[in-house]
Enzyme design. Structure first.
Site, PDB file in Angstrom:
ATOM      1  N   ASP A 212       0.838  -1.197   0.000  1.00 19.21           N
ATOM      2  CA  ASP A 212       0.000   0.000   0.000  1.00 19.21           C
ATOM      3  C   ASP A 212       0.879   1.255   0.000  1.00 19.21           C
ATOM      4  O   ASP A 212       0.578   2.211   0.695  1.00 19.21           O
ATOM      5  CB  ASP A 212      -0.907  -0.049   1.241  1.00 19.21           C
ATOM      6  N   LYS A 214       2.023   4.646  -0.965  1.00 18.41           N
ATOM      7  CA  LYS A 214       1.380   5.793  -1.611  1.00 18.41           C
ATOM      8  C   LYS A 214       1.983   7.057  -1.000  1.00 18.41           C
ATOM      9  O   LYS A 214       2.617   6.977   0.063  1.00 18.41           O
ATOM     10  CB  LYS A 214      -0.143   5.739  -1.402  1.00 18.41           C
ATOM     11  N   ASN A 217       2.042   7.793   2.696  1.00 15.70           N
ATOM     12  CA  ASN A 217       2.871   6.984   3.589  1.00 15.70           C
ATOM     13  C   ASN A 217       4.351   7.309   3.465  1.00 15.70           C
ATOM     14  O   ASN A 217       5.194   6.629   4.039  1.00 15.70           O
ATOM     15  CB  ASN A 217       2.661   5.495   3.301  1.00 15.70           C
ATOM     16  N   ASP A 230       3.396   3.433   7.857  1.00 11.78           N
ATOM     17  CA  ASP A 230       2.096   2.801   7.672  1.00 11.78           C
ATOM     18  C   ASP A 230       2.198   1.428   7.017  1.00 11.78           C
ATOM     19  O   ASP A 230       1.850   1.246   5.855  1.00 11.78           O
ATOM     20  CB  ASP A 230       1.182   3.724   6.847  1.00 11.78           C
ATOM     21  N   THR A 299      -7.377   5.322  -1.325  1.00 17.07           N
ATOM     22  CA  THR A 299      -7.233   5.482  -2.767  1.00 17.07           C
ATOM     23  C   THR A 299      -6.557   4.240  -3.371  1.00 17.07           C
ATOM     24  O   THR A 299      -5.511   3.827  -2.909  1.00 17.07           O
ATOM     25  CB  THR A 299      -6.441   6.765  -3.124  1.00 17.07           C
TER      26      THR A 299
HETATM   27  N1  LIG Z   1       5.466   9.272  12.489  1.00 11.61           N
HETATM   28  C1  LIG Z   1       4.766  10.254  11.953  1.00 11.61           C
HETATM   29  N2  LIG Z   1       5.207  11.527  11.973  1.00 11.61           N
HETATM   30  C2  LIG Z   1       4.483  12.510  11.406  1.00 11.61           C
HETATM   31  N3  LIG Z   1       3.296  12.330  10.794  1.00 11.61           N
HETATM   32  C3  LIG Z   1       2.799  11.103  10.748  1.00 11.61           C
HETATM   33  C4  LIG Z   1       3.492   9.997  11.319  1.00 11.61           C
HETATM   34  N4  LIG Z   1       2.754   8.879  11.102  1.00 11.61           N
HETATM   35  C5  LIG Z   1       1.661   9.274  10.424  1.00 11.61           C
HETATM   36  N5  LIG Z   1       1.669  10.614  10.218  1.00 11.61           N
HETATM   37  C6  LIG Z   1       0.633  11.435   9.535  1.00 11.61           C
HETATM   38  O1  LIG Z   1      -0.616  10.801   9.694  1.00 11.61           O
HETATM   39  C7  LIG Z   1      -1.153  10.413   8.421  1.00 11.61           C
HETATM   40  C8  LIG Z   1      -1.895   9.100   8.576  1.00 11.61           C
HETATM   41  O2  LIG Z   1      -0.986   8.141   9.032  1.00 11.61           O
HETATM   42  P1  LIG Z   1      -1.097   6.634   8.622  1.00 11.61           P
HETATM   43  O3  LIG Z   1      -1.188   6.550   7.118  1.00 11.61           O
HETATM   44  O4  LIG Z   1      -0.013   5.856   9.266  1.00 11.61           O
HETATM   45  O5  LIG Z   1      -2.490   6.305   9.303  1.00 11.61           O
HETATM   46  P2  LIG Z   1      -3.513   5.210   8.926  1.00 11.61           P
HETATM   47  O6  LIG Z   1      -4.621   5.288   9.920  1.00 11.61           O
HETATM   48  O7  LIG Z   1      -2.830   3.902   8.826  1.00 11.61           O
HETATM   49  O8  LIG Z   1      -3.946   5.704   7.522  1.00 11.61           O
HETATM   50  P3  LIG Z   1      -4.332   4.908   6.234  1.00 11.61           P
HETATM   51  O9  LIG Z   1      -5.788   5.185   6.120  1.00 11.61           O
HETATM   52  O10 LIG Z   1      -3.513   5.524   5.151  1.00 11.61           O
HETATM   53  O11 LIG Z   1      -4.007   3.449   6.447  1.00 11.61           O
HETATM   54  C9  LIG Z   1       0.058  10.351   7.483  1.00 11.61           C
HETATM   55  O12 LIG Z   1      -0.314  10.560   6.149  1.00 11.61           O
HETATM   56  C10 LIG Z   1       0.912  11.496   8.026  1.00 11.61           C
HETATM   57  O13 LIG Z   1       0.475  12.724   7.538  1.00 11.61           O
END
Ligand SMILES: Nc1ncnc2c1ncn2[C@@H]1O[C@H](COP(=O)(O)OP(=O)(O)OP(=O)(O)O)[C@@H](O)[C@H]1O
Length: 520
Positions: A212, A214, A217, A230, A299
């Site tokens: 995944d 993108k 991430n 992620d 997406t």
């Molecule tokens: N370690 C980090 N430091 C700064 N920002 C972060 C960090 N981890 C995540 N983020 C921010 O949070 C957003 C979402 O994080 P992440 O993609 O890990 O969450 P998710 O709930 O798994 O989302 P997804 O729906 O993409 O699976 C990232 O796009 C980024 O902007």
């Protein structure tokens, strides 16, 4: 009635069996890990003593350095015994929101260290069958110690949520950067794509597939260097719908075949009736982008065809995603974008008919060639024989691969202080920050439920999180201003505290925390 009672009895006894199995696993792992801890501690001391013996450090200093090491070991043991919970952190600004939870800035109360806390709702993970994925994410982060991968400090859980405490990358994500810049020049794109190659290579070396990858991430540190995050929380699109679409695809494909050759326009969700110029396509993409990122399906634009078709796939699928990101960086929107995710999926599956470069986009032949070598069948895809195939592509001829993380980044993000969140979108607080649900209080004594059993093995502590240690090499730095550090003696850190070792040890920790929940 009798039957109902019998059913309840069966359910009760299978729950008891599960609890017994978990308790047995807990005890076994506990003792195994204790033996391993003792062994590793001995080894670290032995390595240090050997290095010191072959150095010219005066004897008195040697004794002090060994004492330093022992002191750090004690701190590490203390950290491991401490049952970490959300109460140990002060919750600050929300910086991200995904399908399963949110990410926010937080401060560890004891050390004052700033981290990013990702919080995932257990019930959502169970409903969507993501338990294995979340475990994969935790394992990968704990196991792969690489400067291209976001660093995990702790993972823990309470009755409702799973938490990942990661390094905070204040430069924002690539999605935001791309929305701000529209397109990147080839040399800027090359910098980020090259760093992504290294990041993907490092997870593949540990036998993980991201699936995944993108722009959301790909995160930037304060210097503008990129790290991958992620892992494992992939959100596959519902492919039942896709297979229905496949039945009609010959007809659809016919109607979608000719478009680009005419005047550089793209057909859209309604298969050709709704034409968009590249400019409109870009505007449309930008308008929809954030909505897509926060939706529960996510997406699909970067997902490889073999993943969508659930054909069975390997590491090559991550190289496809990289090709789609490279296209977006240089063209402005991803190669198979459409209003509607199902149409995007169909375009991906039939990429041969839909991979086009708009006429007004001036790309070098090498860039086009690399994109086409990534967005193609698995058999022909570059990277199938390892990342070196990609590194050797002519587009990268001027890249010094081993210096990439030392050189100045393509963009240096504006970051003012460790609490600066200017590079992230603003999010509203949906719920008031959650009060702690573990650590103390009655909920800690709750009986283990099947829900908890699914997440046994989640807790993790990284040695680098030892109080006051921000950098693993600090371990080797002397605490006395007069005393030489091991670094200054050897040039680099020589004592090996691998993150992998810590991860394995702390598998016991997570069992231990579940063990607490098991106690009556
Ligand atoms: N370690 C980090 N430091 C700064 N920002 C972060 C960090 N981890 C995540 N983020 C921010 O949070 C957003 C979402 O994080 P992440 O993609 O890990 O969450 P998710 O709930 O798994 O989302 P997804 O729906 O993409 O699976 C990232 O796009 C980024 O902007």
């Amino acid at each position: 009635m009798e039957e109902e009672n019998r059913d309840e009895e069966v359910m009760g006894s299978s729950l008891t069996m599960e609890k017994v199995a978990a308790a047995k696993q807990f005890i076994e792992n506990h003792y195994r890990a204790q033996m391993k801890n003792i062994q590793e501690r001995k080894e670290r001391r032995w390595v240090l003593e050997r290095k010191l013996a072959s150095s010219d450090v005066p004897e008195e200093e040697q004794i002090n350095l060994i004492k330093d090491l022992e002191r750090k070991e004690t701190e590490f043991m203390r950290l491991k015994r401490h049952k970490i919970c959300v109460d140990d952190f002060e919750l600050l600004t929300i910086i991200g929101r995904g399908a399963f939870g949110e990410v926010r800035l937080c401060r560890e109360k004891k050390s004052g260290n700033i981290y990013a806390m990702k919080k995932l709702k257990k019930s959502e993970m169970l409903i969507r069958g993501q338990v294995e994925h979340v475990r994969a994410e935790r394992n990968l982060l704990a196991e792969v110690a690489s400067h291209c991968i976001v660093k995990l400090y702790y993972s823990f859980q309470d009755t409702e949520y799973l938490y990942l405490i990661m390094e905070y990358l204040p430069g924002g994500d690539m999605m935001t950067l791309l929305m701000r810049e529209d397109t990147l020049t080839e040399s800027v794109a090359k910098f980020y794509i090259a760093q992504s190659v290294l990041a993907i290579e490092s997870i593949h070396k540990h036998n993980y597939i991201h699936r995944d990858i993108k722009p959301d991430n790909l995160l930037l540190d304060k210097n503008g260097h990129m790290k991958l995050s992620d892992f494992g929380l992939c959100k596959p699109l519902d492919c039942r719908t896709l297979s229905t679409l496949n039945e009609n695809e010959t007809m659809d494909d016919e109607s979608m075949r000719e478009p680009m050759d005419i005047d550089g326009c793209f057909p859209d969700a309604d298969n050709g009736r709704n034409w968009k110029s590249p400019r409109e396509q870009l505007q449309h993409w930008q308008m929809n982008r954030r909505k897509l990122a926060f939706s529960t399906v996510g997406t699909p634009d970067y997902i490889a065809p073999e993943v969508l078709l659930k054909k069975g796939y390997g590491m090559e699928c991550d190289w496809w995603s990289l090709g789609a990101i490279m296209y977006e960086m240089l063209v402005g929107y991803p190669p198979f974008y459409s209003d509607d995710p199902i149409t995007t999926c169909r375009k991906i599956v039939h990429w041969r008919n839909h991979l086009k470069f708009p006429e007004d986009t001036k790309l070098t032949l090498e860039a086009k060639d690399l994109i086409c070598r990534l967005l193609c069948d698995v058999e022909n895809r570059l990277g199938t024989g390892g990342a070196d195939q990609i590194k050797a592509h002519p587009w990268f001829k001027d890249i010094a691969w081993d210096k990439l993380y030392e050189m100045e980044a393509a963009f240096k993000p504006e970051v003012n202080g460790e609490l600066d969140t200017r590079n992230f979108m603003k999010f509203d607080e949906l719920d008031p920050p959650t009060p702690a649900r573990t650590g103390s209080g009655p909920s800690r004594k709750m009986l283990l439920t099947p829900k908890d059993l699914s997440f046994v093995g989640y807790t993790y502590k990284n040695f680098d999180a030892v109080k006051a240690l921000r950098n693993p090499s600090d371990l080797m730095r002397s605490t006395s201003p007069k005393r030489p550090s091991i670094d200054s003696i050897f040039g680099v850190s020589k004592v090996n505290y691998t993150t992998k070792g810590a991860a394995e040890e702390t598998d016991v920790q997570m069992l231990a925390s579940t063990g607490d929940a098991m106690s009556p």
